[in-house]
Design a protein around this motif. Structure first.
Motif, PDB file in Angstrom:
ATOM      1  N   GLY A   1      -7.771  -3.943  -5.897  1.00 38.64           N
ATOM      2  CA  GLY A   1      -7.074  -2.702  -5.514  1.00 38.64           C
ATOM      3  C   GLY A   1      -5.772  -2.914  -4.729  1.00 38.64           C
ATOM      4  N   ASP A   2      -4.772  -1.931  -4.798  1.00 41.90           N
ATOM      5  CA  ASP A   2      -3.627  -2.089  -4.176  1.00 41.90           C
ATOM      6  C   ASP A   2      -3.635  -2.317  -2.718  1.00 41.90           C
ATOM      7  OD1 ASP A   2      -2.425  -2.069  -6.861  1.00 41.90           O
ATOM      8  OD2 ASP A   2      -2.162   0.246  -6.690  1.00 41.90           O
ATOM      9  N   GLY A   3      -2.620  -2.831  -2.090  1.00 39.69           N
ATOM     10  CA  GLY A   3      -2.313  -2.879  -0.543  1.00 39.69           C
ATOM     11  C   GLY A   3      -1.830  -1.433  -0.136  1.00 39.69           C
ATOM     12  N   GLY A   4      -2.201  -1.017   0.814  1.00 41.99           N
ATOM     13  CA  GLY A   4      -1.769   0.063   1.462  1.00 41.99           C
ATOM     14  C   GLY A   4      -0.202  -0.107   1.963  1.00 41.99           C
ATOM     15  N   LEU A   5       0.520   1.015   2.080  1.00 42.03           N
ATOM     16  CA  LEU A   5       1.711   1.385   2.363  1.00 42.03           C
ATOM     17  C   LEU A   5       1.956   1.133   4.071  1.00 42.03           C
ATOM     18  CD1 LEU A   5       2.748   4.149   0.202  1.00 42.03           C
ATOM     19  CD2 LEU A   5       2.739   1.699  -0.425  1.00 42.03           C
ATOM     20  N   ALA A   6       3.026   0.765   4.757  1.00 41.75           N
ATOM     21  CA  ALA A   6       3.060   0.718   5.783  1.00 41.75           C
ATOM     22  C   ALA A   6       4.635   1.009   6.399  1.00 41.75           C
ATOM     23  CB  ALA A   6       2.965  -0.752   6.477  1.00 41.75           C
ATOM     24  N   SER A   7       4.679   1.936   7.372  1.00 40.36           N
ATOM     25  CA  SER A   7       5.963   2.440   7.724  1.00 40.36           C
ATOM     26  C   SER A   7       5.894   2.651   9.147  1.00 40.36           C
ATOM     27  CB  SER A   7       6.347   3.686   7.192  1.00 40.36           C
ATOM     28  OG  SER A   7       7.583   4.346   7.273  1.00 40.36           O
ATOM     29  N   GLN A   8       7.041   2.151   9.791  1.00 36.75           N
ATOM     30  CA  GLN A   8       7.377   2.427  11.364  1.00 36.75           C
ATOM     31  C   GLN A   8       8.441   3.096  11.636  1.00 36.75           C
ATOM     32  OE1 GLN A   8       8.570   2.238  14.106  1.00 36.75           O
ATOM     33  NE2 GLN A   8       7.081   1.334  15.576  1.00 36.75           N
ATOM     34  N   TYR A   9       8.142   4.466  11.866  1.00 35.54           N
ATOM     35  CA  TYR A   9       9.368   5.530  11.616  1.00 35.54           C
ATOM     36  C   TYR A   9      10.614   5.365  12.601  1.00 35.54           C
ATOM     37  CZ  TYR A   9       6.041   8.459   9.143  1.00 35.54           C
ATOM     38  OH  TYR A   9       5.119   8.862   8.160  1.00 35.54           O
ATOM     39  N   LEU A  10      10.390   4.768  13.818  1.00 28.66           N
ATOM     40  CA  LEU A  10      11.475   4.128  14.470  1.00 28.66           C
ATOM     41  C   LEU A  10      12.095   3.189  14.427  1.00 28.66           C
ATOM     42  CD1 LEU A  10       9.848   5.504  18.188  1.00 28.66           C
ATOM     43  CD2 LEU A  10      11.478   6.949  16.456  1.00 28.66           C
ATOM     44  N   ARG A  11      11.461   2.406  13.363  1.00 27.73           N
ATOM     45  CA  ARG A  11      12.291   1.117  12.904  1.00 27.73           C
ATOM     46  C   ARG A  11      12.332   0.199  14.114  1.00 27.73           C
ATOM     47  NH1 ARG A  11      13.364   1.799   7.461  1.00 27.73           N
ATOM     48  NH2 ARG A  11      13.250   4.003   6.861  1.00 27.73           N
ATOM     49  N   VAL A  12      11.483  -0.040  14.865  1.00 31.43           N
ATOM     50  CA  VAL A  12      11.737  -1.004  16.276  1.00 31.43           C
ATOM     51  C   VAL A  12      10.852  -2.090  16.116  1.00 31.43           C
ATOM     52  CG1 VAL A  12      11.480  -0.960  18.652  1.00 31.43           C
ATOM     53  CG2 VAL A  12      12.126   0.935  17.632  1.00 31.43           C
ATOM     54  N   LEU A  13       9.680  -1.999  15.455  1.00 23.14           N
ATOM     55  CA  LEU A  13       8.858  -3.279  15.343  1.00 23.14           C
ATOM     56  C   LEU A  13       8.519  -3.429  13.809  1.00 23.14           C
ATOM     57  CD1 LEU A  13       6.320  -2.713  18.511  1.00 23.14           C
ATOM     58  CD2 LEU A  13       8.375  -4.240  18.195  1.00 23.14           C
ATOM     59  N   ASP A  14       7.589  -4.339  13.581  1.00 24.89           N
ATOM     60  CA  ASP A  14       7.195  -5.000  12.252  1.00 24.89           C
ATOM     61  C   ASP A  14       6.486  -3.838  11.591  1.00 24.89           C
ATOM     62  OD1 ASP A  14       8.634  -7.221  12.970  1.00 24.89           O
ATOM     63  OD2 ASP A  14       6.508  -8.309  13.090  1.00 24.89           O
TER      64      ASP A  14
ATOM     65  N   THR B   1       3.307   5.152  11.804  1.00 23.07           N
ATOM     66  CA  THR B   1       3.343   5.391  13.265  1.00 23.07           C
ATOM     67  C   THR B   1       4.961   5.644  13.688  1.00 23.07           C
ATOM     68  OG1 THR B   1       2.922   4.794  15.833  1.00 23.07           O
ATOM     69  CG2 THR B   1       3.662   3.149  14.012  1.00 23.07           C
ATOM     70  N   SER B   2       5.200   6.649  14.317  1.00 22.36           N
ATOM     71  CA  SER B   2       6.376   6.725  15.378  1.00 22.36           C
ATOM     72  C   SER B   2       6.172   6.416  16.678  1.00 22.36           C
ATOM     73  CB  SER B   2       6.493   8.428  15.326  1.00 22.36           C
ATOM     74  OG  SER B   2       5.367   9.114  16.089  1.00 22.36           O
ATOM     75  N   ASP B   3       5.307   5.606  17.014  1.00 26.62           N
ATOM     76  CA  ASP B   3       5.206   5.047  18.350  1.00 26.62           C
ATOM     77  C   ASP B   3       6.245   3.806  18.309  1.00 26.62           C
ATOM     78  OD1 ASP B   3       4.564   3.688  20.746  1.00 26.62           O
ATOM     79  OD2 ASP B   3       2.384   3.694  20.426  1.00 26.62           O
TER      80      ASP B   3
END
Length: 206
Positions: free
Chosen positions: A89-102, A42-44
């Motif tokens: 199964g492998d866990g999914g990848l997570a990314s916070q584009y604005l790098r504000v929250l977890d 997300t970029s939110d």
């Protein structure tokens, strides 16, 4: 991710004459692998990101292999009974584009447990292994294995406060047994630096 299905029940009762360049007779039951967790991006600027968890691997089933009469000749493996738990199964990848929250990566799924394996060479059975120079890989006249599946990898996370997912737990080894009433001959190689293998292998690894 969804869970892998369990392996079924396999029964093999055989006799006769087998001559091959790989595995003579094999009976195998394998649990299905767990599905991978979904990725989350997300970029939110006001939303945390949590990726999906991997599914658990399915359990291996029950395998019975009986060689009642006759000969099996191979340069690698004569009789093989194997039950294997599925991989988590492998866990999914997570990314916070604005790098504000977890951003939290998904957890890996657990590996499935190994089942039960029995291999029997009856009185009239003969298994002969004649190794060729340069032959590599698992080499056994008779092998019974019941191994648990590997746990899945935890998902990677990126953001202001990233937390990677936990890896899954590996499955337990099952029960493996061999009964030898017939004749087993394992002709190895007299070659420095090369392991010939095992005449009889019974294994149940977690």
């Amino acid at each position: 991710g969804g869970a892998g299905g369990s392996g079924g029940t396999i029964t093999g009762n055989a006799s006769g004459s087998v001559r091959v360049n790989n595995i003579g007779v094999m009976a195998q039951s394998i649990g299905g692998d767990g599905g991978s967790g979904g990725n989350a991006f997300t970029s939110d600027a006001v939303s945390a990101v949590i990726a999906g968890s991997g599914g658990n691997g399915g359990a291996g089933g029950t395998v019975t292999l009986n060689w009642s009469n006759g000969t099996v000749q191979s340069p690698r493996v004569g009789l093989l009974g194997s039950t294997v738990g599925g991989r988590g199964g492998d866990g999914g990848l997570a990314s916070q584009y604005l790098r504000v929250l977890d951003a939290n990566g998904g957890n890996g799924g657990n590996g499935g447990n190994g089942g039960t394996t029995s291999v029997v060479l009856a009185t009239g059975g003969v298994v002969t292994i004649n190794l060729f120079p340069g032959t590599t890989g698992p080499l056994s006249a008779i092998a019974a294995t019941a191994n648990g599946g590997n746990g899945g990898n935890g998902g990677v996370a990126s953001g202001s406060n990233p937390e990677g997912g936990n890896g899954g737990t590996g499955g337990n080894g099952g029960t493996a047994g061999v009964g030898i009433l017939g004749t087993v001959t394992f002709n190895g190689l007299n070659v420095v630096g090369q392991s010939s293998g095992q005449a009889i292998l019974v294994q149940a690894n977690g």
